[in-house]
Design an enzyme around this catalytic site. Structure first.
Site, PDB file in Angstrom:
ATOM      1  N   HIS A 122       6.095   7.469 -15.638  1.00  0.00           N
ATOM      2  CA  HIS A 122       6.304   8.335 -14.462  1.00  0.00           C
ATOM      3  C   HIS A 122       5.057   8.368 -13.580  1.00  0.00           C
ATOM      4  CE1 HIS A 122       9.787  10.031 -16.729  1.00  0.00           C
ATOM      5  NE2 HIS A 122       8.963   9.889 -17.753  1.00  0.00           N
ATOM      6  N   LYS A 134     -13.727  -0.274   5.821  1.00  0.00           N
ATOM      7  CA  LYS A 134     -12.516  -0.580   5.061  1.00  0.00           C
ATOM      8  C   LYS A 134     -12.548  -1.928   4.355  1.00  0.00           C
ATOM      9  CE  LYS A 134      -9.133   1.326   4.746  1.00  0.00           C
ATOM     10  NZ  LYS A 134      -7.981   1.315   5.663  1.00  0.00           N
TER      11      LYS A 134
END
Ligand code: ARG
Length: 476
Positions: free
Chosen positions: A171, A298
């Site tokens: 999960h 980035k």
């Protein structure tokens, strides 16, 4: 090459003719050619069309339908075609509707009347279906080879990671620690099933359909078995209508490619997560990451993202073609020409994606300290504590409740789990050693489990399986 405004050379009048010009008074409309041509995408089949044509012309000579001299002049024209294709000097005409038309037209220019006999007893229906089968036999193996290259990288990185562990998730919630090697090999086994699937599909691809003609075979003394053997096919069609009127092997190949793409998308999604600042489990090599045009700080995982993204389009290739096939009556329908673009697209994208992900994973750096500290939460050993009680005779449900209550207390700020376990009458100091960092993963000892001993055994089996997958992909 399909530009209908391009002028036809006067001395190539043959090129202006359609393959069916005898029956027709007028030539094809520009819009017809623009809409129905496939040369723009089936050009890549030229080696297979040449190979199929060579086998067919040899079959015609064996059957005594053409002379050996005619056969040889067609074979030499086909050699010229191949040489022109390789050197890029082959001239396509606007009237070349597909690669089959272009090659036959050129052979006829080169070999004259003998070239006009090449298409005897053959239709583009069995010809193009044969070409795609030959192409698939080659290309699916290339994919299998690329898959095994990725599996080798996963294996190398698994071996080099030793006893490094990270959280295992269900999960996407931390569940139990697992060895990094175990995690990497999980993908390795899934990819192995992709190789197995391709191998199985090839049994149904490896069937010669040359000799089925347009749909019903021929009145000429041709033997499909002879051309099948010549082309190295494993078997021959049993029914000419089925031979030219079925494409389930293409749907199957598309499914195999789609499944590879889906497996790659799952790896991609994981690496997108792993390379975030939040996870920080891995850093990409500069060669396999991109920067931002605006944000100087980035470093983006574009390969991983496109492995995820392109799976959508490849699923579209499969489902689109399934829809094309649905409801088609026997036998050949022009709809089948629509098999090529989705197949070529899926093949290209899966091949490129495999190469890119392989390089990305091979060159990335794992932050093993981050992985291990993420896995070292005390509560990650909850199942070990419950199983410790089980060994001492406590029914599992009761053990689960005892440990669950301790976890609830610790999460509510009632002390460390280790202290709570030490103080617990049914657990105590011995059980508390299970809560220490790095202990939990060592306790996954069952076959196929996530701990060091089980993974060492698994590595032996994976290595052996990979040798088999690689040998097959390499044709050994
Ligand atoms: N380009 C066609 C294809 O890929 C070749 C077969 C055309 N046959 C025909 N009868 N029009 O399917």
């Amino acid at each position: 090459m399909t530009d209908s405004d391009a002028a036809l050379p006067d001395d190539h009048q043959l090129g202006a003719q359609t393959l069916w010009h005898g029956r027709f008074e007028g030539g094809p409309a520009e819009e017809l050619m623009a809409f129905t041509e496939s040369l723009s995408f089936d050009q890549r089949l030229w080696p297979d069309d040449v190979e199929g044509s060579r086998a067919h012309v040899r079959g015609l000579a064996t059957a005594g339908i053409i002379t050996e001299t005619e056969r040889d002049s067609v074979l030499s024209a086909l050699d010229t075609v191949a040489a022109e294709m390789v050197s890029g000097t082959f001239v396509f005409f606007p009237s070349d509707e597909d690669i089959h038309t272009a090659i036959e037209r050129r052979v006829t220019e080169l070999a004259g009347a003998a070239g006009g006999k090449l298409h005897t007893g053959r239709s583009r229906n069995d010809q193009s279906a044969t070409g795609v089968r030959l192409w698939l036999k080659r290309e699916l193996r290339v994919i299998a080879g690329r898959i095994t290259a990725l599996q080798h990288v996963l294996l190398d990185r698994a071996v080099e990671s030793g006893d490094t562990y990270l959280p295992g998730y269900t999960h996407l919630q931390r569940a139990q620690p697992v060895l990094l090697a175990h995690h990497l090999l999980a993908h390795g086994w899934a990819l192995g099933r992709d190789v197995d699937r391709i191998r199985d599909t090839l049994v149904r691809v490896d069937v010669s359909v040359l000799g089925a003609g347009a749909l019903a075979g021929s009145s000429l003394p041709l033997d499909p078995m002879v051309t099948a053997a010549d082309l190295g096919f494993g078997s021959v069609f049993e029914n000419s209508l089925d031979a030219v009127g079925s494409r389930d092997h293409i749907a199957e190949a598309l499914f195999d490619l789609t499944m590879v793409a889906i497996n790659l998308s799952r790896i991609g999604e994981e690496w997108v997560l792993w390379t975030t600042e939040e996870f920080g489990f891995a850093r990409l090599d500069d060669g396999y990451a991109t920067g931002s045009s605006m944000l100087p700080q980035k470093k983006n995982p574009d390969i991983a993202e496109l492995a995820r993204g392109k799976a959508g389009r490849i699923i579209g290739d499969l489902t689109g073609f399934l829809a094309t096939m649905k409801g088609l009556p026997l036998s050949y329908n022009r709809d089948y020409q629509e098999d090529k673009e989705p197949l070529f697209d899926a093949m290209d994208q899966v091949r490129l994606g495999l190469g890119a992900l392989t390089g990305m994973i091979a060159t990335a750096t794992f932050d093993t300290a981050r992985m291990q500290s993420a896995a070292d939460s005390e509560t990650g050993s909850a199942t070990d504590l419950a199983e410790w009680l089980v060994i001492r005779g406590v029914p599992f449900r009761e053990a689960h409740a005892i440990v669950g209550a301790l976890v609830r207390t610790t999460l509510a700020g009632g002390g460390s789990l280790r202290d709570l376990v030490t103080a617990h009458p049914q657990l105590g100091p011995d059980a508390a050693t299970l809560v220490a960092p790095g202990v939990s993963v060592t306790r996954r000892t069952t076959r196929g489990g996530a701990g060091p001993a089980a993974v060492a055994d698994q590595l032996v089996r994976f290595r052996a399986a990979l040798a088999r997958w690689s040998d097959w992909a390499a044709g050994r």
